[in-house]
Design an enzyme around this catalytic site. Structure first.
Site, PDB file in Angstrom:
ATOM      1  N   CYS A  31      32.160 -19.778  -2.035  1.00  0.00           N
ATOM      2  CA  CYS A  31      33.027 -19.475  -3.168  1.00  0.00           C
ATOM      3  C   CYS A  31      32.241 -18.747  -4.255  1.00  0.00           C
ATOM      4  O   CYS A  31      31.070 -19.029  -4.476  1.00  0.00           O
ATOM      5  CB  CYS A  31      33.673 -20.708  -3.809  1.00  0.00           C
ATOM      6  SG  CYS A  31      34.655 -21.689  -2.698  1.00  0.00           S
ATOM      7  N   ARG A  67      30.995 -14.207  -0.927  1.00  0.00           N
ATOM      8  CA  ARG A  67      30.779 -15.654  -0.901  1.00  0.00           C
ATOM      9  C   ARG A  67      31.986 -16.401  -0.322  1.00  0.00           C
ATOM     10  O   ARG A  67      31.925 -17.607  -0.094  1.00  0.00           O
ATOM     11  CB  ARG A  67      30.491 -16.172  -2.312  1.00  0.00           C
ATOM     12  CG  ARG A  67      29.266 -15.550  -2.935  1.00  0.00           C
ATOM     13  CD  ARG A  67      29.046 -16.101  -4.316  1.00  0.00           C
ATOM     14  NE  ARG A  67      28.735 -17.507  -4.270  1.00  0.00           N
ATOM     15  CZ  ARG A  67      27.512 -18.001  -4.133  1.00  0.00           C
ATOM     16  NH1 ARG A  67      26.495 -17.190  -4.027  1.00  0.00           N
ATOM     17  NH2 ARG A  67      27.309 -19.287  -4.106  1.00  0.00           N
ATOM     18  N   TRP A  99      36.272 -19.809  -0.329  1.00  0.00           N
ATOM     19  CA  TRP A  99      36.033 -20.101   1.094  1.00  0.00           C
ATOM     20  C   TRP A  99      36.570 -21.519   1.271  1.00  0.00           C
ATOM     21  O   TRP A  99      35.978 -22.471   0.758  1.00  0.00           O
ATOM     22  CB  TRP A  99      34.543 -20.000   1.408  1.00  0.00           C
ATOM     23  CG  TRP A  99      34.250 -20.085   2.875  1.00  0.00           C
ATOM     24  CD1 TRP A  99      34.310 -19.070   3.776  1.00  0.00           C
ATOM     25  CD2 TRP A  99      33.839 -21.252   3.608  1.00  0.00           C
ATOM     26  NE1 TRP A  99      33.968 -19.527   5.030  1.00  0.00           N
ATOM     27  CE2 TRP A  99      33.675 -20.862   4.958  1.00  0.00           C
ATOM     28  CE3 TRP A  99      33.587 -22.579   3.266  1.00  0.00           C
ATOM     29  CZ2 TRP A  99      33.272 -21.750   5.949  1.00  0.00           C
ATOM     30  CZ3 TRP A  99      33.193 -23.458   4.256  1.00  0.00           C
ATOM     31  CH2 TRP A  99      33.033 -23.040   5.587  1.00  0.00           C
ATOM     32  N   ASN A 143      33.208 -24.552  -7.221  1.00  0.00           N
ATOM     33  CA  ASN A 143      32.491 -24.207  -5.988  1.00  0.00           C
ATOM     34  C   ASN A 143      31.806 -25.476  -5.510  1.00  0.00           C
ATOM     35  O   ASN A 143      31.040 -26.068  -6.265  1.00  0.00           O
ATOM     36  CB  ASN A 143      31.455 -23.102  -6.313  1.00  0.00           C
ATOM     37  CG  ASN A 143      30.594 -22.739  -5.125  1.00  0.00           C
ATOM     38  OD1 ASN A 143      30.937 -23.047  -3.987  1.00  0.00           O
ATOM     39  ND2 ASN A 143      29.482 -22.079  -5.379  1.00  0.00           N
ATOM     40  N   GLY A 144      32.104 -25.914  -4.288  1.00  0.00           N
ATOM     41  CA  GLY A 144      31.472 -27.131  -3.777  1.00  0.00           C
ATOM     42  C   GLY A 144      32.519 -28.066  -3.200  1.00  0.00           C
ATOM     43  O   GLY A 144      33.652 -27.663  -2.939  1.00  0.00           O
ATOM     44  N   GLU A 179      19.026 -12.312  17.618  1.00  0.00           N
ATOM     45  CA  GLU A 179      19.545 -11.701  16.390  1.00  0.00           C
ATOM     46  C   GLU A 179      20.609 -10.646  16.717  1.00  0.00           C
ATOM     47  O   GLU A 179      21.637 -10.564  16.044  1.00  0.00           O
ATOM     48  CB  GLU A 179      18.369 -11.102  15.593  1.00  0.00           C
ATOM     49  CG  GLU A 179      18.748 -10.265  14.382  1.00  0.00           C
ATOM     50  CD  GLU A 179      19.576 -11.004  13.332  1.00  0.00           C
ATOM     51  OE1 GLU A 179      19.719 -12.234  13.411  1.00  0.00           O
ATOM     52  OE2 GLU A 179      20.108 -10.320  12.437  1.00  0.00           O
ATOM     53  N   LYS A 198      24.553 -10.644  15.489  1.00  0.00           N
ATOM     54  CA  LYS A 198      25.221  -9.545  14.772  1.00  0.00           C
ATOM     55  C   LYS A 198      26.500  -9.151  15.509  1.00  0.00           C
ATOM     56  O   LYS A 198      27.540  -8.941  14.903  1.00  0.00           O
ATOM     57  CB  LYS A 198      24.302  -8.326  14.646  1.00  0.00           C
ATOM     58  CG  LYS A 198      23.174  -8.467  13.648  1.00  0.00           C
ATOM     59  CD  LYS A 198      23.609  -8.415  12.220  1.00  0.00           C
ATOM     60  CE  LYS A 198      23.317  -9.573  11.368  1.00  0.00           C
ATOM     61  NZ  LYS A 198      22.590 -10.697  11.496  1.00  0.00           N
ATOM     62  N   GLU A 258      29.213 -11.981  15.085  1.00  0.00           N
ATOM     63  CA  GLU A 258      29.791 -12.255  13.772  1.00  0.00           C
ATOM     64  C   GLU A 258      30.631 -11.127  13.213  1.00  0.00           C
ATOM     65  O   GLU A 258      31.562 -11.373  12.462  1.00  0.00           O
ATOM     66  CB  GLU A 258      28.733 -12.735  12.765  1.00  0.00           C
ATOM     67  CG  GLU A 258      27.660 -11.761  12.378  1.00  0.00           C
ATOM     68  CD  GLU A 258      26.640 -12.394  11.421  1.00  0.00           C
ATOM     69  OE1 GLU A 258      25.472 -11.988  11.480  1.00  0.00           O
ATOM     70  OE2 GLU A 258      27.000 -13.262  10.610  1.00  0.00           O
ATOM     71  N   HIS A 316      17.944 -19.063  35.515  1.00  0.00           N
ATOM     72  CA  HIS A 316      18.209 -20.509  35.492  1.00  0.00           C
ATOM     73  C   HIS A 316      19.670 -20.812  35.159  1.00  0.00           C
ATOM     74  O   HIS A 316      19.988 -21.938  34.807  1.00  0.00           O
ATOM     75  CB  HIS A 316      17.271 -21.195  34.498  1.00  0.00           C
ATOM     76  CG  HIS A 316      15.817 -21.031  34.854  1.00  0.00           C
ATOM     77  ND1 HIS A 316      15.298 -21.523  36.019  1.00  0.00           N
ATOM     78  CD2 HIS A 316      14.807 -20.389  34.227  1.00  0.00           C
ATOM     79  CE1 HIS A 316      14.012 -21.212  36.092  1.00  0.00           C
ATOM     80  NE2 HIS A 316      13.687 -20.518  35.007  1.00  0.00           N
ATOM     81  N   LYS A 326      28.724 -15.519   3.025  1.00  0.00           N
ATOM     82  CA  LYS A 326      27.304 -15.178   3.033  1.00  0.00           C
ATOM     83  C   LYS A 326      26.398 -16.329   2.617  1.00  0.00           C
ATOM     84  O   LYS A 326      25.359 -16.573   3.195  1.00  0.00           O
ATOM     85  CB  LYS A 326      27.066 -13.985   2.112  1.00  0.00           C
ATOM     86  CG  LYS A 326      25.641 -13.493   2.203  1.00  0.00           C
ATOM     87  CD  LYS A 326      25.523 -12.070   1.812  1.00  0.00           C
ATOM     88  CE  LYS A 326      24.149 -11.546   2.106  1.00  0.00           C
ATOM     89  NZ  LYS A 326      23.881 -11.466   3.552  1.00  0.00           N
TER      90      LYS A 326
END
Ligand code: G6P
Length: 592
Positions: A2, A28, A77, A103-104, A470, A474, A477, A493, A587
């Site tokens: 947020c 955010r 968010w 926020n939280g 990585e 990318k 996401e 395996h 983010k």
């Protein structure tokens, strides 16, 4: 998660300032947004005007709202309650004269809500946040407004940040515990935001609110207090070094593309900071055990860091994912060192183990991008990544910046700083070549071929293993294609069972001692019909697609990762998606 932004000043376009601030903070969280303003001509008896909407800010406008000199806003968010308009912040009290953004997570909201319901309060959302504004309303019946906010905040369990205002008091009351809040000072106007980058267009003089601090922000004064006892605190003013241009998209369509293209310069800048690496290399030598730790992309950089230290410095370093660090954490003592990696410096799963490690006496080095962030302040020693503000949700330049610092550190550790610098310069050059138009054309062609694919496998050994992880991250996401990165040796395996005719398989094959082994993995996939995409310094007959990357020894991981970023970016564009704001993500992950 947020984003929150508040303005107290003399300008009557306060709302516009807040709205623009929210756009800067939208990375955010973008499930919904909302703003609140005290109308200019309220004559002491007006109500707060609120506008909120589900979804991203996009092309929304606030032209239909009145002017005013006090405003706040929020971009969400979602945690408690779906991403709907009624759950969007700001939330109002029963009288419509107090507005609050949060926020939280207000952990004990249910029991307090029950008490407030008994007292006759009515609720219009499913959020924990709305409970806080009704509690402020209740307290404010018998005490000053900021005292009511202070009491409310102290009642809230969990990690929270709030901004509250009341219609007739020209002030914002803000408080922080866990979730970041930064106060910006200017002439006849003051600001508050959950990220320093959002303040840069207005001021560079800031105070990073500490946990347990609150502030009363007016147009001409800012008072900072201990939230527990209300006692005053002197602000500690810092000067931000970021420029406005760094916070804007400039000529680029998306922040992600801008940030991808900034990487060669960032790597070069890091190569010029040898003295910092040398100083910290001496620190590292003092400890018995060293741990690298981070979350998401930062965890892959941690893994790469442990390989770099063993290859270059011949020194073993452990690594861990922040949320999984607990099982090593309990053995830490004052003889141990944790190197925490984070772009934001606010990732909860990185901060929690750091706090615990400190309690056990371990020392902390932070490799972090945001000055004044919680991790920055918690650490005993710090390296600022120096990547400038990173806005795209998917981390790019902070990742390669962290890698460049770890390469510099490993070389400094073995007394070969100059060699490290030369290598980073080579990596910067190789990265530039990855981004040259003829190379990007190849990447775009491949993206066209992969546009409708459902699965992509990515493999590599040694440093190409974290590069594979990585790249898969990318791809997942932002393009929403299932991608799996793995150690090439693990293929046989299990995962090889999934490779069939046409399955896209990306193989990182740099010019290192693992060249033949990496190539052998490519052949194993080819033999099962896999479509081989070779990322290498030279072409090979078995490649169906070849993406060239000029070798820079251990630092080849940097241009390799940039190749993966560019592929993910162009695939995302082809699929008609927004690379800067992928669904369900945010983010700065400040919740567990
Ligand atoms: C989020 C971002 C990732 C990032 C991770 C850790 O999930 O989307 O790109 O790697 O957080 O963030 P940090 O700020 O600690 O590097």
């Amino acid at each position: 998660m947020c984003g929150i932004f508040g303005y107290a000043g003399k300008r009557s376009d306060a709302l516009e300032i807040v709205f623009e601030g929210l756009k800067d903070l939208e990375y955010r969280g973008y499930d919904s947004w909302g703003v609140a303003v005290v109308p200019e001509n309220n004559n002491g008896n007006g109500r707060i005007v609120v506008k909120k909407k589900a979804g991203k800010i996009g092309r929304s406008s606030i032209d239909d709202l009145p002017q005013g000199t006090l405003a706040l806003g929020h971009t969400r968010w979602a945690t408690h309650g779906g991403a709907t308009e009624s759950n969007a912040h700001p939330h109002l009290d029963c009288t419509g004269t107090i507005a609050l953004v949060h926020n939280g997570i207000f952990e004990n909201y249910e029991s307090i809500k029950k008490e407030l319901l008994k007292k006759g309060h009515t609720f219009t959302s499913e959020t924990d946040t709305e409970v806080a504004v009704h509690l402020v309303e209740e307290y404010a019946k018998t005490m000053t407004f900021h005292e009511a906010v202070r009491r409310t905040f102290n009642k809230m369990d969990g990690l929270n940040a709030i901004i509250v205002f009341r219609v007739n008091d020209h002030e914002l009351v803000v408080a922080r515990n866990g979730s970041p809040l930064i106060i910006g000072f200017s002439k006849k106007e003051n600001f508050v935001a959950s990220d320093a980058a959002a303040l840069v267009p207005h001021t560079k003089i800031v105070h990073f609110l500490e946990d347990g601090q609150m502030a009363i922000i007016r147009d001409n004064t800012v008072s900072i207090l201990h939230a527990k006892n209300g006692k005053p605190i002197q602000p500690i003013k810092h000067k931000l070094s970021w420029s406005i241009a760094q916070t804007e998209k400039g000529k680029y369509r998306y922040f992600m593309l801008k940030e991808i293209n900034e990487q060669p310069k960032i790597v070069r800048d890091i190569a010029s900071t040898l003295s910092q690496a040398e100083k910290l290399a001496k620190v590292i030598k003092k400890f018995r055990n060293v741990y690298l730790m981070g979350c998401g992309s930062a965890s892959y950089v941690s893994l790469a860091g442990s390989y770099l230290f063993s290859q270059i410095a011949k020194y073993p370093i452990n690594w861990a994912i922040g949320s999984e660090f607990w099982h090593q954490l309990k053995f830490l003592t004052k003889n141990d060192l944790v190197i925490a990696l984070s772009q934001s410096g606010e990732t909860m799963d990185t901060l929690e183990p750091i706090k615990e490690a400190k309690i056990q006496g371990a020392k902390i080095i932070a490799i972090v991008n945001v000055l004044g962030s919680t991790l920055y302040r918690e650490a005993d020693y710090k390296i600022l990544i120096g990547a400038g503000p990173e806005k795209s949700v998917a981390s790019t330049k902070a990742v390669t910046g962290k890698l460049a610092h770890l390469i510099a550190l490993s070389y400094a550790f073995s007394g070969k700083s100059k060699e490290g610098k030369a290598l980073l310069m080579e990596a910067a050059k190789s990265s530039e070549m990855v981004l040259e138009s003829k190379n990007i054309t190849r990447i775009k062609l491949l993206a066209k071929r992969l546009k409708n694919t459902r699965h992509i496998y990515i493999v590599g050994r040694g440093l190409s293993y974290p590069a594979s992880l990585e790249t898969a991250m990318k791809l997942k996401e932002i393009s929403y294609i299932h991608a799996e990165g793995m150690a090439a040796g693990e293929l046989k395996h299990g995962p090889l069972a999934l490779v069939e005719k046409g399955t896209p398989c990306i193989v990182f094959i740099p010019n290192d001692e693992l060249y033949s082994a990496n190539l052998a993995s490519a052949m194993e996939m080819k033999a099962r019909g896999g479509m081989i995409i070779g990322v290498s310094y030279k072409n090979h007959d078995i490649f169906d697609y070849y993406l060239p990357v000029v070798d820079a020894r251990e630092a080849t991981i940097i241009p390799n990762i940039i190749t993966g970023q560019a592929l993910a970016y162009y695939l995302t564009i082809l699929r008609g998606l927004d690379p800067d704001k992928p669904r369900n993500l945010a983010k700065s992950v400040t919740v567990k």
